[in-house]
Design a protein around this motif. Structure first.
Motif, short mmCIF file in Angstrom:
data_model
loop_
_atom_site.label_atom_id
_atom_site.label_comp_id
_atom_site.label_asym_id
_atom_site.label_seq_id
_atom_site.Cartn_x
_atom_site.Cartn_y
_atom_site.Cartn_z
N TYR A 59 5.24 3.96 15.96
CA TYR A 59 5.41 4.25 14.54
C TYR A 59 6.62 5.14 14.30
N THR A 95 6.73 7.14 5.54
CA THR A 95 6.77 5.71 5.27
C THR A 95 8.01 5.35 4.44
N ASP A 110 -1.94 16.63 6.00
CA ASP A 110 -2.88 15.58 5.58
C ASP A 110 -4.01 16.12 4.71
N PRO A 165 -0.86 3.17 7.88
CA PRO A 165 -1.41 4.45 8.34
C PRO A 165 -0.85 4.79 9.72
N TYR A 166 -0.73 6.08 9.98
CA TYR A 166 -0.17 6.55 11.26
C TYR A 166 -1.17 6.26 12.38
N GLN A 203 0.56 12.89 8.78
CA GLN A 203 1.29 12.36 7.63
C GLN A 203 2.51 13.21 7.27
N GLN A 254 -3.86 9.03 11.57
CA GLN A 254 -3.67 9.03 10.13
C GLN A 254 -4.23 10.27 9.43
N THR A 255 -4.99 11.09 10.12
CA THR A 255 -5.57 12.28 9.48
C THR A 255 -4.90 13.58 9.91
#
Length: 337
Positions: free
Chosen positions: A320, A277, A85, A311-312, A131, A127-128
């Protein structure tokens, strides 16, 4: 042979290459005294010294920029980006400098840089810290992108990447750093010591970049996977009794198109699975390649099981994550016709 988890195998690869090449250096945030946030570089600074394995400021642009300068000076740098990320600030150095150096200098300079980075889910980092940006780097001419799925492959591929004279992005799936899982929600992780691929030679060996591996043979459908998703695919096929052929791509650039084509022409059906994604993911490229090369052998459209275009999420990581439910549905769609 000793058994190792993926972290230990990566550490062993770095150790072997540091010992063999005095021009190799390891740099990054906390890679020295602390041994890395996941301990992949543990003990290397003590063994090789502060000038061979050293910490850097929290500056990804600077880490990779310095590595580019090092390789033009004759060194072989292996920078670590602590999480994938955080690699985006260094993107310009990778794309505009490292990937183009050989071409721009008419072969006078090369960029033997291997950028290691943990990627994907596994620590509920959201999300940080979760990814999967492999598709972005696969788009860049001049960069190679490698993703192992076992300790044995991780060491052999990393040695090949380090010894390569062109830049390599080496993504390490942190969900399987310490052992594979059976592909089902929240079940205990299986130790690598119980997995055949945990037997890792202590010395030097290479696995060629761009050489996929058929990890499970089958006749009904081909599943293309890499990293963590290889274990999800194998577990689902075995638990559900699906006659699936599972291919571990191991590197997406270079890509072993011949192995893919041979398998899909045999089975007539193809499913692609990855954690990234869906939109713009590397699965779209794989689908296009299969469609172009195997169209007259396909019995149904190529299907994909992927992460969501969101976003995760932290607390909803397993929702997810493209686990057995989504992969099973993709296989069912591929088998309908």
């Amino acid at each position: 042979m000793p058994t190792m988890n993926m972290i230990q195998a990566i550490n062993s690869a770095l150790d072997v290459c540091l010992g063999a090449d005095p021009n190799m250096v390891v740099l990054g945030e906390d890679v020295g005294y602390f041994g890395g946030v996941f301990k992949a570089t543990e003990g290397l600074q003590k063994k090789y010294g502060l000038t061979r394995v050293f910490d850097t400021p929290i500056n990804e642009l600077g880490i990779v920029g310095v590595a580019v300068g090092m390789c033009t000076y004759g060194l072989r740098p292996v920078p670590e980006i602590q999480f994938a990320d955080y690699i985006y600030p260094a993107f310009d150095q990778l794309v505009s400098e490292a990937a183009r150096l050989r071409y721009r200098s008419a072969g006078e300079f090369t960029a033997p840089i291997t950028v290691r980075s943990p990627f994907g889910g596994g620590i509920f980092g959201g999300q940080t810290h979760s990814q999967s940006p492999e598709g972005i780097f696969a788009h860049v001419a001049g960069l190679k992108t490698v993703i192992p799925s076992t300790p044995y492959d991780a060491k052999g591929l990393l040695i090949s990447a380090i010894e390569d004279n062109d830049p390599v992005i080496f993504f390490e799936p942190k969900r399987i750093y310490n052992g594979p899982f059976d592909g089902h929600y929240g079940k205990p992780v299986t130790p690598w010591s119980k997995h055949p691929a945990s037997e890792v030679p202590e010395g030097h060996y290479r696995i060629p970049l761009g050489e996929a591996k058929v990890v499970r043979e089958g006749e009904a459908v081909t599943i293309l996977a890499y990293g963590t998703m290889v274990h999800v695919a194998v577990a689902l096929a075995e638990n559900d009794g699906i006659d699936a052929e599972v291919i571990d791509l191991r590197s997406i650039v270079p890509l072993d198109v011949e192995t893919i084509e041979k398998s899909v022409k045999k089975t007539g059906r193809c499913v692609v699975v990855h954690e990234a994604t869906r939109t713009g993911g590397f699965g779209a490229e794989l689908s296009a390649i299969v469609q172009e090369r195997c169209f007259h052998h396909l019995e149904a459209p190529v299907q994909r099981a992927t992460g969501w275009d969101t976003p995760y999420p932290h607390s909803l990581e397993w929702a997810y994550f493209p686990g057995p439910v989504r992969l099973r549905l993709a296989i069912q769609r591929a088998m309908e016709d």
